[in-house]
Design an enzyme around this catalytic site. Structure first.
Site, PDB file in Angstrom:
ATOM      1  N   HIS A 269     -25.023  -7.771   2.749  1.00  0.00           N
ATOM      2  CA  HIS A 269     -26.084  -8.207   3.645  1.00  0.00           C
ATOM      3  C   HIS A 269     -26.155  -9.734   3.678  1.00  0.00           C
ATOM      4  CE1 HIS A 269     -30.512  -8.581   4.722  1.00  0.00           C
ATOM      5  NE2 HIS A 269     -30.022  -7.838   5.704  1.00  0.00           N
TER       6      HIS A 269
ATOM      7  N   ASP B 292     -26.352 -12.146  10.901  1.00  0.00           N
ATOM      8  CA  ASP B 292     -27.361 -12.334  11.944  1.00  0.00           C
ATOM      9  C   ASP B 292     -26.904 -13.419  12.906  1.00  0.00           C
ATOM     10  OD1 ASP B 292     -29.657 -10.798  10.424  1.00  0.00           O
ATOM     11  OD2 ASP B 292     -28.860 -12.261   8.998  1.00  0.00           O
TER      12      ASP B 292
ATOM     13  N   HIS C 258     -30.173 -16.447  10.100  1.00  0.00           N
ATOM     14  CA  HIS C 258     -31.167 -15.381  10.111  1.00  0.00           C
ATOM     15  C   HIS C 258     -32.467 -15.769  10.802  1.00  0.00           C
ATOM     16  CE1 HIS C 258     -34.473 -12.882   8.516  1.00  0.00           C
ATOM     17  NE2 HIS C 258     -33.577 -11.911   8.554  1.00  0.00           N
TER      18      HIS C 258
ATOM     19  N   GLU D 296     -26.131  -8.295  13.693  1.00  0.00           N
ATOM     20  CA  GLU D 296     -27.530  -8.059  14.064  1.00  0.00           C
ATOM     21  C   GLU D 296     -27.992  -9.101  15.077  1.00  0.00           C
ATOM     22  OE1 GLU D 296     -32.087  -7.979  12.321  1.00  0.00           O
ATOM     23  OE2 GLU D 296     -30.422  -7.661  10.927  1.00  0.00           O
TER      24      GLU D 296
END
Length: 216
Positions: free
Chosen positions: A8, A38, A51, A104
């Site tokens: 992650h 991200d 992010h 993402e």
């Protein structure tokens, strides 16, 4: 997609290895972990890997990323390291199919702009990737643009464990659900017709706890 493990934001500690940095992604590749990252878009329409909307937490610069050009972003360092905010193209070149990418896309009212740019930047990437978002609008947009791209709906809030969740899934047509570990047990029965990814699992004990959920 059973039993896939993603690092992650890469393998980071936010001390000498910042999240979403080239260094964090190199470490994930070294250990053969797939990568979740991200993306945001700069003022001059460059997709970067970061992010937060605001830069302060990772760079101590209290500005919104979308208000800066990439040239301005390039001058910033991540935490107390020499690592910079990478572009998506830099990361694609680094990964080059070595591991699976999970991209993402943050909810934004300018979602069409970032989605169109992302589709363009991924055209020459010939390896596997998936996308995910909390935004049903983003997933629906990708579904209309290119149904081949695997799409996941991120779900974390307990309020989705009702009719709203079913409506969002019907609208956005995801290929899988990406669910917070806090709610995955109760969500599994309700949405059992879709594959499930679980986030964020921290250790082997949690892997053992949840692996049967994704296998059944």
């Amino acid at each position: 997609m059973n039993n896939l493990i993603f690092a992650h934001r890469g393998m980071f500690n936010n001390v000498d290895i910042p999240e979403n940095s080239i260094l964090a992604f190199k470490k994930a590749i070294k250990y053969n972990y797939n990568i979740e990252l991200d993306i945001q878009i700069t003022k001059d329409n460059i997709i970067v890997v970061f992010h937060d909307k605001n830069l302060f937490r990772m760079t101590k610069t209290n500005k919104y990323l979308s208000d800066l050009t990439y040239e301005e972003l390039y001058k910033l360092k991540l935490l107390n390291t020499n690592q910079r905010i990478p572009t998506l193209l830099e990361v694609l070149k680094l990964v080059n199919g070595k591991v699976l990418l999970n991209i993402e896309i943050k909810p934004t009212r300018h979602y069409k702009k970032i989605c169109n740019r992302l589709i363009k930047e991924l055209q020459n990437y010939k390896y596997d990737y998936i996308i995910q978002s909390f935004s049903p609008l983003i997933l629906k947009y990708f579904y209309r643009k290119n149904k081949v791209i695997k799409r996941g709906l991120l779900m974390s809030q307990k309020r989705y464990n009702n009719s709203l969740g079913k409506i969002l899934i019907k609208y956005s047509k995801p290929n899988f659900l990406s669910i917070s570990k806090k709610y995955v047990t109760e969500y599994k029965e309700k949405y059992k017709n879709l594959p499930i990814m679980i986030w964020t699992i921290k250790d082997q004990e949690e892997i053992n706890k949840f692996k049967n959920i994704t296998n059944n």
